[in-house]
Motif scaffolding. Sequence first.
Motif, PDB file in Angstrom:
ATOM      1  N   PHE A   1       0.847  -1.188   0.000  1.00 26.08           N
ATOM      2  CA  PHE A   1       0.000   0.000   0.000  1.00 26.08           C
ATOM      3  C   PHE A   1       0.886   1.243   0.000  1.00 26.08           C
ATOM      4  N   LYS A   2       1.942   1.215   0.817  1.00 29.50           N
ATOM      5  CA  LYS A   2       2.887   2.330   0.848  1.00 29.50           C
ATOM      6  C   LYS A   2       4.271   1.811   0.468  1.00 29.50           C
ATOM      7  N   PRO A   3       4.614   1.883  -0.819  1.00 35.52           N
ATOM      8  CA  PRO A   3       5.906   1.339  -1.241  1.00 35.52           C
ATOM      9  C   PRO A   3       7.107   2.073  -0.644  1.00 35.52           C
ATOM     10  N   SER A   4       6.885   3.302  -0.171  1.00 33.20           N
ATOM     11  CA  SER A   4       8.017   4.053   0.386  1.00 33.20           C
ATOM     12  C   SER A   4       8.414   3.508   1.757  1.00 33.20           C
ATOM     13  N   GLU A   5       7.529   2.737   2.350  1.00 34.29           N
ATOM     14  CA  GLU A   5       7.847   2.194   3.672  1.00 34.29           C
ATOM     15  C   GLU A   5       8.146   0.712   3.577  1.00 34.29           C
ATOM     16  N   GLU A   6       9.391   0.416   3.297  1.00 38.28           N
ATOM     17  CA  GLU A   6       9.788  -0.991   3.246  1.00 38.28           C
ATOM     18  C   GLU A   6      10.007  -1.482   4.667  1.00 38.28           C
ATOM     19  N   GLU A   7       9.448  -2.613   4.958  1.00 37.41           N
ATOM     20  CA  GLU A   7       9.645  -3.170   6.293  1.00 37.41           C
ATOM     21  C   GLU A   7      10.114  -4.614   6.140  1.00 37.41           C
ATOM     22  N   PRO A   8      11.357  -4.767   5.686  1.00 35.76           N
ATOM     23  CA  PRO A   8      11.822  -6.112   5.331  1.00 35.76           C
ATOM     24  C   PRO A   8      11.796  -7.101   6.499  1.00 35.76           C
ATOM     25  N   LYS A   9      12.164  -6.612   7.675  1.00 32.08           N
ATOM     26  CA  LYS A   9      12.243  -7.522   8.819  1.00 32.08           C
ATOM     27  C   LYS A   9      10.851  -8.028   9.196  1.00 32.08           C
ATOM     28  N   LYS A  10       9.906  -7.082   9.221  1.00 30.38           N
ATOM     29  CA  LYS A  10       8.524  -7.425   9.532  1.00 30.38           C
ATOM     30  C   LYS A  10       7.992  -8.448   8.526  1.00 30.38           C
ATOM     31  N   MET A  11       8.351  -8.201   7.281  1.00 28.40           N
ATOM     32  CA  MET A  11       7.904  -9.073   6.214  1.00 28.40           C
ATOM     33  C   MET A  11       8.475 -10.483   6.390  1.00 28.40           C
ATOM     34  N   MET A  12       9.752 -10.524   6.729  1.00 25.88           N
ATOM     35  CA  MET A  12      10.395 -11.827   6.910  1.00 25.88           C
ATOM     36  C   MET A  12       9.763 -12.590   8.077  1.00 25.88           C
ATOM     37  N   ASP A  13       9.430 -11.856   9.147  1.00 27.01           N
ATOM     38  CA  ASP A  13       8.844 -12.527  10.310  1.00 27.01           C
ATOM     39  C   ASP A  13       7.444 -13.050  10.017  1.00 27.01           C
ATOM     40  N   LYS A  14       6.726 -12.319   9.181  1.00 29.07           N
ATOM     41  CA  LYS A  14       5.322 -12.672   8.948  1.00 29.07           C
ATOM     42  C   LYS A  14       5.179 -13.798   7.939  1.00 29.07           C
ATOM     43  N   TRP A  15       6.065 -13.813   6.946  1.00 24.95           N
ATOM     44  CA  TRP A  15       5.916 -14.750   5.844  1.00 24.95           C
ATOM     45  C   TRP A  15       7.059 -15.755   5.803  1.00 24.95           C
ATOM     46  N   GLY A  16       6.841 -16.781   5.022  1.00 24.10           N
ATOM     47  CA  GLY A  16       7.900 -17.755   4.776  1.00 24.10           C
ATOM     48  C   GLY A  16       7.915 -18.856   5.797  1.00 24.10           C
ATOM     49  N   MET A  17       9.107 -19.356   6.010  1.00 20.89           N
ATOM     50  CA  MET A  17       9.277 -20.508   6.882  1.00 20.89           C
ATOM     51  C   MET A  17       8.973 -20.123   8.320  1.00 20.89           C
ATOM     52  N   GLN A  18       8.060 -20.849   8.942  1.00 20.49           N
ATOM     53  CA  GLN A  18       7.751 -20.585  10.341  1.00 20.49           C
ATOM     54  C   GLN A  18       8.325 -21.726  11.167  1.00 20.49           C
ATOM     55  N   MET A  19       8.915 -21.346  12.278  1.00 20.62           N
ATOM     56  CA  MET A  19       9.488 -22.368  13.148  1.00 20.62           C
ATOM     57  C   MET A  19       8.396 -22.889  14.080  1.00 20.62           C
ATOM     58  N   ASN A  20       8.096 -24.162  14.007  1.00 26.37           N
ATOM     59  CA  ASN A  20       7.059 -24.698  14.896  1.00 26.37           C
ATOM     60  C   ASN A  20       7.648 -25.781  15.804  1.00 26.37           C
ATOM     61  N   ASP A  21       6.768 -26.446  16.536  1.00 26.05           N
ATOM     62  CA  ASP A  21       7.231 -27.428  17.514  1.00 26.05           C
ATOM     63  C   ASP A  21       8.044 -28.539  16.867  1.00 26.05           C
ATOM     64  N   GLU A  22       7.598 -28.927  15.675  1.00 28.46           N
ATOM     65  CA  GLU A  22       8.303 -30.005  14.990  1.00 28.46           C
ATOM     66  C   GLU A  22       9.786 -29.706  14.846  1.00 28.46           C
ATOM     67  N   MET A  23      10.083 -28.419  14.764  1.00 29.70           N
ATOM     68  CA  MET A  23      11.457 -28.051  14.492  1.00 29.70           C
ATOM     69  C   MET A  23      12.240 -27.746  15.759  1.00 29.70           C
ATOM     70  N   GLU A  24      11.558 -27.931  16.884  1.00 30.38           N
ATOM     71  CA  GLU A  24      12.217 -27.685  18.166  1.00 30.38           C
ATOM     72  C   GLU A  24      13.546 -28.432  18.220  1.00 30.38           C
ATOM     73  N   GLY A  25      13.505 -29.666  17.773  1.00 31.24           N
ATOM     74  CA  GLY A  25      14.713 -30.484  17.773  1.00 31.24           C
ATOM     75  C   GLY A  25      15.828 -29.839  16.981  1.00 31.24           C
ATOM     76  N   MET A  26      15.437 -29.264  15.840  1.00 33.60           N
ATOM     77  CA  MET A  26      16.435 -28.639  14.976  1.00 33.60           C
ATOM     78  C   MET A  26      17.104 -27.459  15.667  1.00 33.60           C
ATOM     79  N   LYS A  27      16.305 -26.757  16.464  1.00 32.78           N
ATOM     80  CA  LYS A  27      16.870 -25.591  17.127  1.00 32.78           C
ATOM     81  C   LYS A  27      18.062 -26.012  17.963  1.00 32.78           C
ATOM     82  N   MET A  28      17.898 -27.138  18.653  1.00 32.52           N
ATOM     83  CA  MET A  28      18.997 -27.618  19.478  1.00 32.52           C
ATOM     84  C   MET A  28      20.199 -27.929  18.604  1.00 32.52           C
ATOM     85  N   ASP A  29      19.920 -28.618  17.517  1.00 31.01           N
ATOM     86  CA  ASP A  29      21.022 -28.921  16.616  1.00 31.01           C
ATOM     87  C   ASP A  29      21.758 -27.659  16.209  1.00 31.01           C
ATOM     88  N   HIS A  30      20.974 -26.610  16.003  1.00 29.05           N
ATOM     89  CA  HIS A  30      21.601 -25.362  15.581  1.00 29.05           C
ATOM     90  C   HIS A  30      22.498 -24.804  16.655  1.00 29.05           C
TER      91      HIS A  30
END
Length: 798
Positions: free
Chosen positions: A362-391
């Motif tokens: 709606f407002k192209p002059s206001e880029e909010e890349p971080k917000k966008m990244m948090d809202k969309w894409g890969m979401q970390m859920n419980d299934e990946m809890e194990g992976m977090k430890m690996d990380h």
Amino acid sequence: MTLKHLIGSVVLLLWICGSTSFAKADQIPADTATYTLTIKNDRVSKAGKAVPAMTVNDGIPGPTLTFQEGDYAVIYVKNEMDVETSVHWHGILLPNFYDGVPYLTTPPIQPGETFKYEFPLKQSGTYWYHSHTMLQEQSGVYGSIVILPKEKTLEYDSELVILLSDWTNQKPHNVLRNLKRGNEWYNIKKGTATPLNQVIGRGGFGAQLNFWKQRMESADIADIYYNAFLNNGQVTTEYPDFIPEEKVRVRFINGAASSQFWLTFGGNDPLLVSADGLDVEPVLHNKTFIAIAETYDFIVTIPANGKIEIRATVQDGSGQTSAFLGNGDILNAPDVPRPDKISMMMKMANMDMKMGAPAMKFKPSEEEPKKMMDKWGMQMNDEMEGMKMDHSKIEKSDMKMDPSKMNMAEKSTGDTLSNATMEGMDHSKMNHNQPMKNPMEMNGKMDMGASMDNMPGMDMFAEYTYDFLKSPEKTSFPADEPVNEVLLNLTGNMWRYIWSMNGVPLAEADKIKIESGKVTRITLNNLTMMHHPMHLHGHFFRVINDKGEYSPLKHTVNVPPMQKITIEFEGTEEGDWFFHCHVLYHLTSGMARVFSYDTPRDPRLNRYPLKKLLKETDGLYNWGAAQLSSQMVGLNLMSSNIRNQVNLNVEYGYNQNFEAEVSYERYLYDYFRVFAGVNMENKIAESLDEINTTAVVGIRFLTPYLFNLDVRLDSKLRPEFRINREIMIFPRTTIFGNYEYQLDFGWTNTIPETGETSKYKGETTWSAGASYIFSRNFSVMGSYDNRFGAGGGLTVRF
Ligand SMILES: [Cu+2]
């Protein structure tokens, strides 16, 4: 002074003059290599029929330009067409003015003109050139560049260049128009469509609902149907002159407009020696993904008996092209299985992936890349809890194994932007005391691409890794060098075919500032279902992989769907440089940015405003459809760019029912638009005696589950609600339904007295039907409409 000395002095003097005159165009240094490229229109037959194309020196591809490292290149490009052109020297480090992006760095070459490009060659390796004007690359304006090294460091006997490309018999502009209108034809033709019956048959209906909910149709991985895939201009090439045991350095270039390939080799595994023109640690590597605009050099050994096949299979499995080296029985290259889109959908649906990030804001002059990244894409859920430890283990082990990497990890995780390494993971929940099971295995698993492989479902992108590439020398920057972090979400909208970064297409974007003497670290976060081979002009960047300090240097990096990749480079240039997706149709639809050192613009560009380039990515596309049925005729015309759309709709039933509407729509973002227009319809059913003309205003909205919603009010203050949807249920067969309900409260007109108590009149209009697509431009359809009745006929798209 002897004569010998005198001659020596004169030669020395000449040499000094020569070497200081590099910047001057009129003086040509001694070691100059000169080429002339003539671009013209021609009819070319690559796939069954002669079609209009653009040739370079009468060929597609154009000639291979061969240079010696240290040469001074002078290339005259002659434009014999009636449209502007340009040539970009892909991967070559050169003065900004000769980079060849019209209106950004270099003047366009006008019809009839010749432009002189000149630059010293500071590097060796395999590169290529192509037009950077609109879609000319698809029409044939591309060729190879080979720069031979001053000192040969590799052992081989001979060389061969294999330039890969894709070929369509359609006009490239019509290809893009077809993509903009959302014609399913390409997927049908390629066999990559996923009709509902197949999805249900595979048990994927739940996944389909998940996709629909996120306004996605399916896991689209490539979008254009090609008539042929070519290597060196042919579907099949033969090189019988190579003799047994000969070591051939094969230089592969992917010069396709929108096709990415898997290279596979018959016979023994080949030795990969170079990537994007630069040497890498030699490694035996057979199946290799070559993204658009990338180059890879392999040393292949011709077998004692037989000829080897080198095959390039296009990534979506819709075609291939092969080269045969040597003589005798064929040693076939391994097959690459076709990707299974339905299984991909099912895996993705299981992963809580947030798809459908908007391609515009709606407002192209206001880029909010971080917000966008948090809202969309890969979401970390419980299934990946194990992976977090690996990380957490990974990070700790990295620190132990390699102190230099520790810096990076700390830098990246401590930063506000965070970073590809640990993106989106909740560090507080990590168990840092977990004992390490196998630190050796963990070492180096730094980047998202590599570590994501272990996550459930992520194996589908595991093969798109750069971990096989290792630079022979350290590529890391001094630890104390300041770093500028940039986050670019790669965004796109398949429905309207708009591509962008951070939801802002090029036409609406500001330049991205690059600071000299600083490291620019860019996180590329792909929020789409498509691969994006991202190319930076005039620079090589590090692609952070599991080789840490020895991460390879490249000019093009492929970012797989829903994945993150980090690149970094030192600000050592000046001027403005283009950074864009090398899928030609994504670039032309807005997936590009200008990286700017903020230095003064070259005065030679005064007549060539940058606006022109931006405008080209916001072009107006027109299309229409006509319907000829036994009960009615209809016409639909559409004209659309990124923000604006004009729509004309006429329906006339032979039973004397009629509706026509013209409206202007403004997109506020991908799924939401406001519109205003004029509507005409007959007042009394089955009579054209009186036509009601009203002004209408309203909103149109693409809802989750892909319903088109239209809520409006007309000038007689009658609110109306419209909804429609179409679904491909079988291959080529689509069903559709449309429902409209208009309320009339009698605010401006008198509702005829009916004796009933209700204070309003409601009017329902509905239609439903099915259509069968039998070619790109024709469908047959049958429908029922409560105004026009039942019937069948033909739909023509134009
Ligand atoms: Cu792209």
